[in-house]
Write a protein that holds these residues in place. Structure first.
Motif, PDB file in Angstrom:
ATOM      1  N   CYS A  66       0.844  -1.187   0.000  1.00 36.17           N
ATOM      2  CA  CYS A  66       0.000   0.000   0.000  1.00 36.17           C
ATOM      3  C   CYS A  66       0.888   1.248   0.000  1.00 36.17           C
ATOM      4  CB  CYS A  66      -0.964  -0.001   1.181  1.00 36.17           C
ATOM      5  SG  CYS A  66      -0.237   0.183   2.787  1.00 36.17           S
TER       6      CYS A  66
ATOM      7  N   THR B 283      -8.162  -5.477  -1.198  1.00 41.66           N
ATOM      8  CA  THR B 283      -8.187  -4.076  -0.777  1.00 41.66           C
ATOM      9  C   THR B 283      -9.547  -3.419  -0.950  1.00 41.66           C
ATOM     10  OG1 THR B 283      -5.853  -3.884  -1.417  1.00 41.66           O
ATOM     11  CG2 THR B 283      -7.086  -1.826  -1.193  1.00 41.66           C
TER      12      THR B 283
ATOM     13  N   THR C 117      -5.587  -2.251   2.806  1.00 45.69           N
ATOM     14  CA  THR C 117      -5.167  -3.555   2.310  1.00 45.69           C
ATOM     15  C   THR C 117      -5.358  -4.540   3.455  1.00 45.69           C
ATOM     16  OG1 THR C 117      -3.556  -2.538   0.834  1.00 45.69           O
ATOM     17  CG2 THR C 117      -3.272  -4.884   1.295  1.00 45.69           C
TER      18      THR C 117
END
Length: 205
Positions: A32, A180, A198
């Motif tokens: 992320c 996600t 995530t």
């Protein structure tokens, strides 16, 4: 006594985190990302349990791990329970999440009864921070409603039973894929807030 209990909970979370990172090295790899409006900076989080909130025209990024990290003063303005109780629940969610990840228990991770409060707590850990938005209660209400109404579909996507999906719900636009959840909250005349969590561990390539 309360300070001692808080330190004990933090120590437990840290020990669980180290165990999971040892058992699942992929969690420590960058996935992320904070995408700033300029090219000067970039920030990365872990491959799971990572929450990113972009605000202030994509100039400000807040990253939180799992359900831990919300500001105590900001929490007090949003949550209906006591801040101490909420923080206790956040620690418990984090510990349970780490235990499930360490066992590769996708069924447990995607169980809607755990998934809904976990997603909400994960996202809150990053957006319940000073300066994220001056419409914090509106944002929190929208995220709370989204997690309650969409949790069954999210569960099926995370478990691989349903394709990714996206949509709009009031001032909130959303997209959900195998790992996600991404939300964008925008009210006319106000800066947007983008939340990306995530949740499911990302397989190593």
């Amino acid at each position: 006594m309360r300070n001692t209990e808080a330190r004990h909970r933090r120590g437990t979370v840290h020990r669980q985190l180290m165990l999971v990172l040892l058992l699942s090295p992929s969690l420590a790899s960058a996935n992320c990302t904070c995408e700033f409006s300029g090219d000067e900076y970039k920030a990365f989080g872990t491959r799971a349990a990572c929450n990113v909130v972009m605000s202030d025209n994509d100039k400000t990024c807040n990253i939180a791990f799992a359900a831990v990290g919300a500001s105590t003063p900001v929490l007090s303005s949003v949550v209906t329970s006591s801040v101490a109780n909420y923080q206790q629940q956040a620690y418990e969610i984090t510990i349970q999440y780490l235990q499930l990840v360490s066992k590769n228990d996708d069924a447990g991770l995607t169980n809607p009864k755990f998934l809904q409060p976990a997603l909400l707590a994960f996202m809150r850990a990053a957006y319940l921070r000073p300066g994220v938005t001056d419409d914090l209660k509106g944002l929190d209400a929208a995220v709370s409603q989204f997690t309650k109404e969409q949790v069954d579909k999210i569960s099926e996507v995370f478990y691989g039973k349903r394709n990714a999906f996206d949509g709009r719900q009031g001032n909130l636009t959303y997209s959900v894929n195998r790992t996600t959840v991404r939300l964008t909250y925008q009210v006319t005349g106000k800066n947007k807030v983008t939340i990306e969590t995530t949740y499911m561990p990302v397989p190593e390539k």
